[in-house]
Scaffold this motif. Structure first.
Motif, PDB file in Angstrom:
ATOM      1  N   GLN A   1       6.000  15.758   7.871  1.00  0.00           N
ATOM      2  CA  GLN A   1       5.319  15.831   6.582  1.00  0.00           C
ATOM      3  C   GLN A   1       3.832  15.642   6.825  1.00  0.00           C
ATOM      4  OE1 GLN A   1       7.290  12.766   4.312  1.00  0.00           O
ATOM      5  NE2 GLN A   1       8.642  14.288   3.391  1.00  0.00           N
ATOM      6  N   LEU A   2       3.030  16.529   6.244  1.00  0.00           N
ATOM      7  CA  LEU A   2       1.587  16.466   6.417  1.00  0.00           C
ATOM      8  C   LEU A   2       0.977  15.513   5.397  1.00  0.00           C
ATOM      9  CD1 LEU A   2       0.907  20.277   6.903  1.00  0.00           C
ATOM     10  CD2 LEU A   2       1.242  18.514   8.654  1.00  0.00           C
ATOM     11  N   VAL A   3       0.137  14.601   5.878  1.00  0.00           N
ATOM     12  CA  VAL A   3      -0.551  13.640   5.007  1.00  0.00           C
ATOM     13  C   VAL A   3      -2.010  13.532   5.440  1.00  0.00           C
ATOM     14  CG1 VAL A   3       1.526  12.309   4.440  1.00  0.00           C
ATOM     15  CG2 VAL A   3       0.150  11.645   6.405  1.00  0.00           C
ATOM     16  N   TYR A   4      -2.853  13.158   4.480  1.00  0.00           N
ATOM     17  CA  TYR A   4      -4.263  12.964   4.770  1.00  0.00           C
ATOM     18  C   TYR A   4      -4.552  11.520   5.145  1.00  0.00           C
ATOM     19  CZ  TYR A   4      -5.283  17.463   2.565  1.00  0.00           C
ATOM     20  OH  TYR A   4      -5.338  18.785   2.248  1.00  0.00           O
ATOM     21  N   ALA A   5      -5.497  11.368   6.049  1.00  0.00           N
ATOM     22  CA  ALA A   5      -6.120  10.083   6.344  1.00  0.00           C
ATOM     23  C   ALA A   5      -7.590  10.281   5.993  1.00  0.00           C
ATOM     24  CB  ALA A   5      -5.954   9.716   7.809  1.00  0.00           C
ATOM     25  N   ASP A   6      -8.056   9.557   4.993  1.00  0.00           N
ATOM     26  CA  ASP A   6      -9.418   9.713   4.496  1.00  0.00           C
ATOM     27  C   ASP A   6     -10.274   8.525   4.886  1.00  0.00           C
ATOM     28  OD1 ASP A   6      -8.789  12.125   3.321  1.00  0.00           O
ATOM     29  OD2 ASP A   6      -8.481  11.291   1.324  1.00  0.00           O
ATOM     30  N   ILE A   7     -11.485   8.810   5.303  1.00  0.00           N
ATOM     31  CA  ILE A   7     -12.451   7.782   5.665  1.00  0.00           C
ATOM     32  C   ILE A   7     -13.492   7.703   4.558  1.00  0.00           C
ATOM     33  CG2 ILE A   7     -14.193   7.069   7.347  1.00  0.00           C
ATOM     34  CD1 ILE A   7     -12.598   8.746   9.419  1.00  0.00           C
ATOM     35  N   PHE A   8     -13.738   6.486   4.091  1.00  0.00           N
ATOM     36  CA  PHE A   8     -14.693   6.249   3.006  1.00  0.00           C
ATOM     37  C   PHE A   8     -15.825   5.363   3.493  1.00  0.00           C
ATOM     38  CE2 PHE A   8     -10.712   7.183   0.947  1.00  0.00           C
ATOM     39  CZ  PHE A   8     -11.063   7.958  -0.148  1.00  0.00           C
ATOM     40  N   TYR A   9     -17.009   5.629   2.967  1.00  0.00           N
ATOM     41  CA  TYR A   9     -18.153   4.749   3.182  1.00  0.00           C
ATOM     42  C   TYR A   9     -18.799   4.498   1.826  1.00  0.00           C
ATOM     43  CZ  TYR A   9     -22.343   2.549   4.865  1.00  0.00           C
ATOM     44  OH  TYR A   9     -23.336   1.639   5.073  1.00  0.00           O
ATOM     45  N   ALA A  10     -18.905   3.231   1.451  1.00  0.00           N
ATOM     46  CA  ALA A  10     -19.475   2.832   0.156  1.00  0.00           C
ATOM     47  C   ALA A  10     -18.796   3.589  -0.990  1.00  0.00           C
ATOM     48  CB  ALA A  10     -20.984   3.040   0.144  1.00  0.00           C
ATOM     49  N   GLY A  11     -17.496   3.784  -0.858  1.00  0.00           N
ATOM     50  CA  GLY A  11     -16.714   4.431  -1.906  1.00  0.00           C
ATOM     51  C   GLY A  11     -16.713   5.947  -1.859  1.00  0.00           C
ATOM     52  N   ALA A  12     -17.529   6.547  -0.997  1.00  0.00           N
ATOM     53  CA  ALA A  12     -17.609   8.006  -0.906  1.00  0.00           C
ATOM     54  C   ALA A  12     -16.720   8.511   0.235  1.00  0.00           C
ATOM     55  CB  ALA A  12     -19.045   8.449  -0.667  1.00  0.00           C
ATOM     56  N   LEU A  13     -15.995   9.574  -0.034  1.00  0.00           N
ATOM     57  CA  LEU A  13     -15.200  10.211   1.007  1.00  0.00           C
ATOM     58  C   LEU A  13     -16.165  10.877   1.988  1.00  0.00           C
ATOM     59  CD1 LEU A  13     -12.439  11.182   2.093  1.00  0.00           C
ATOM     60  CD2 LEU A  13     -12.666  13.158   0.579  1.00  0.00           C
ATOM     61  N   VAL A  14     -16.103  10.476   3.273  1.00  0.00           N
ATOM     62  CA  VAL A  14     -17.031  11.025   4.258  1.00  0.00           C
ATOM     63  C   VAL A  14     -16.347  11.869   5.332  1.00  0.00           C
ATOM     64  CG1 VAL A  14     -18.801   9.276   3.877  1.00  0.00           C
ATOM     65  CG2 VAL A  14     -17.061   8.896   5.649  1.00  0.00           C
ATOM     66  N   ASP A  15     -15.040  11.719   5.500  1.00  0.00           N
ATOM     67  CA  ASP A  15     -14.324  12.557   6.452  1.00  0.00           C
ATOM     68  C   ASP A  15     -12.831  12.498   6.156  1.00  0.00           C
ATOM     69  OD1 ASP A  15     -14.129  14.423   8.478  1.00  0.00           O
ATOM     70  OD2 ASP A  15     -15.087  13.161   9.985  1.00  0.00           O
ATOM     71  N   ARG A  16     -12.131  13.485   6.652  1.00  0.00           N
ATOM     72  CA  ARG A  16     -10.691  13.599   6.401  1.00  0.00           C
ATOM     73  C   ARG A  16     -10.011  14.149   7.643  1.00  0.00           C
ATOM     74  NH1 ARG A  16      -8.996  16.251   0.970  1.00  0.00           N
ATOM     75  NH2 ARG A  16      -8.812  14.057   0.436  1.00  0.00           N
ATOM     76  N   VAL A  17      -8.841  13.585   7.953  1.00  0.00           N
ATOM     77  CA  VAL A  17      -8.025  14.032   9.078  1.00  0.00           C
ATOM     78  C   VAL A  17      -6.627  14.310   8.557  1.00  0.00           C
ATOM     79  CG1 VAL A  17      -6.928  13.248  11.228  1.00  0.00           C
ATOM     80  CG2 VAL A  17      -9.355  12.812  10.838  1.00  0.00           C
ATOM     81  N   LEU A  18      -6.062  15.419   8.990  1.00  0.00           N
ATOM     82  CA  LEU A  18      -4.690  15.738   8.644  1.00  0.00           C
ATOM     83  C   LEU A  18      -3.788  15.164   9.738  1.00  0.00           C
ATOM     84  CD1 LEU A  18      -2.954  17.277   6.576  1.00  0.00           C
ATOM     85  CD2 LEU A  18      -3.156  19.278   8.065  1.00  0.00           C
ATOM     86  N   MET A  19      -2.805  14.381   9.312  1.00  0.00           N
ATOM     87  CA  MET A  19      -1.862  13.823  10.280  1.00  0.00           C
ATOM     88  C   MET A  19      -0.450  14.128   9.815  1.00  0.00           C
ATOM     89  SD  MET A  19      -2.355   9.728   9.741  1.00  0.00           S
ATOM     90  CE  MET A  19      -1.794   8.897   8.269  1.00  0.00           C
ATOM     91  N   ALA A  20       0.491  13.916  10.700  1.00  0.00           N
ATOM     92  CA  ALA A  20       1.882  14.217  10.400  1.00  0.00           C
ATOM     93  C   ALA A  20       2.715  12.946  10.477  1.00  0.00           C
ATOM     94  CB  ALA A  20       2.428  15.252  11.375  1.00  0.00           C
ATOM     95  N   SER A  21       3.530  12.746   9.461  1.00  0.00           N
ATOM     96  CA  SER A  21       4.538  11.701   9.488  1.00  0.00           C
ATOM     97  C   SER A  21       5.761  12.337  10.134  1.00  0.00           C
ATOM     98  CB  SER A  21       4.837  11.228   8.063  1.00  0.00           C
ATOM     99  OG  SER A  21       5.909  10.321   8.057  1.00  0.00           O
ATOM    100  N   VAL A  22       6.205  11.768  11.253  1.00  0.00           N
ATOM    101  CA  VAL A  22       7.273  12.395  12.033  1.00  0.00           C
ATOM    102  C   VAL A  22       8.491  11.478  12.176  1.00  0.00           C
ATOM    103  CG1 VAL A  22       5.651  13.847  13.320  1.00  0.00           C
ATOM    104  CG2 VAL A  22       6.309  11.614  14.243  1.00  0.00           C
ATOM    105  N   ASP A  23       9.577  12.101  12.577  1.00  0.00           N
ATOM    106  CA  ASP A  23      10.833  11.399  12.857  1.00  0.00           C
ATOM    107  C   ASP A  23      11.262  10.526  11.681  1.00  0.00           C
ATOM    108  OD1 ASP A  23      13.095  10.867  14.339  1.00  0.00           O
ATOM    109  OD2 ASP A  23      12.155   9.289  15.541  1.00  0.00           O
ATOM    110  N   GLY A  24      11.300  11.139  10.515  1.00  0.00           N
ATOM    111  CA  GLY A  24      11.758  10.420   9.325  1.00  0.00           C
ATOM    112  C   GLY A  24      10.817   9.316   8.891  1.00  0.00           C
ATOM    113  N   GLY A  25       9.522   9.464   9.159  1.00  0.00           N
ATOM    114  CA  GLY A  25       8.537   8.465   8.760  1.00  0.00           C
ATOM    115  C   GLY A  25       8.385   7.313   9.738  1.00  0.00           C
ATOM    116  N   ARG A  26       8.941   7.434  10.921  1.00  0.00           N
ATOM    117  CA  ARG A  26       8.864   6.350  11.904  1.00  0.00           C
ATOM    118  C   ARG A  26       7.513   6.272  12.614  1.00  0.00           C
ATOM    119  NH1 ARG A  26      13.901   8.415  12.059  1.00  0.00           N
ATOM    120  NH2 ARG A  26      15.594   6.963  11.601  1.00  0.00           N
TER     121      ARG A  26
END
Length: 160
Positions: A86-111
């Motif tokens: 399952q594809l999920v976002y990991a978002d990086i914030f600075y002072a409340g502003a979204l400054v970068d985003r990485v797409l990651m995968a939840s694998v093996d049933g979320g393990r």
């Protein structure tokens, strides 16, 4: 602060450096419209704030596939008992502003979480920054098997 400085802090940090909030309502949603009605298509379900600089935060868990186009996504690198990712976002914030985003995968049933790699010739490659962020998120959220899952996936980290 510049973005590369934030990435350096993330890459060099340990899970103990972060205040982890694994549950409860968060305030960053994926908002949109459907048939003219406002709708929430997803939200993060975890947040961590850097103890030494609360301006730096990471949130993760919001679906990277809000319309479930990849419901049965089984990438060839997901060599686990449950091969669905399952594809999920990991978002990086600075002072409340979204400054970068990485797409990651939840694998093996979320393990475990893994960075989503790109195909480069005959191998799957994850860049160093996504690798470092996903490793940190795995550690923060209590997963201790990141390296094992990464190795089993056959994904190559660049630079090595």
């Amino acid at each position: 602060m510049q973005l590369h400085e934030i990435w350096n802090i993330i890459s060099e940090s340990w899970d103990e450096w972060w205040n982890y909030m694994p549950e409860g309502p968060l305030f960053n949603y994926n908002l949109g419209t459907s048939n003219g009605d406002a709708m929430v298509f997803g939200w993060h379900d975890a947040r961590a704030v850097l103890n030494e600089d609360v301006n730096i935060a990471i949130e993760w868990g919001m679906t990277g596939d809000p319309f479930e186009n990849r419901r049965d996504y089984k990438p060839e690198w997901a060599k686990f008992p449950d091969p669905t990712a399952q594809l999920v976002y990991a978002d990086i914030f600075y002072a409340g502003a979204l400054v970068d985003r990485v797409l990651m995968a939840s694998v093996d049933g979320g393990r475990a979480y893994l960075p989503v790699p790109k195909r480069e010739g005959d191998r799957w490659v994850a860049m160093d920054r996504p690798y470092q962020l996903v490793r940190l998120i795995s550690d923060i959220s209590g997963g201790r098997d990141f390296e094992e899952y990464f190795k089993r996936s056959g994904i190559y980290k660049w630079p090595a």
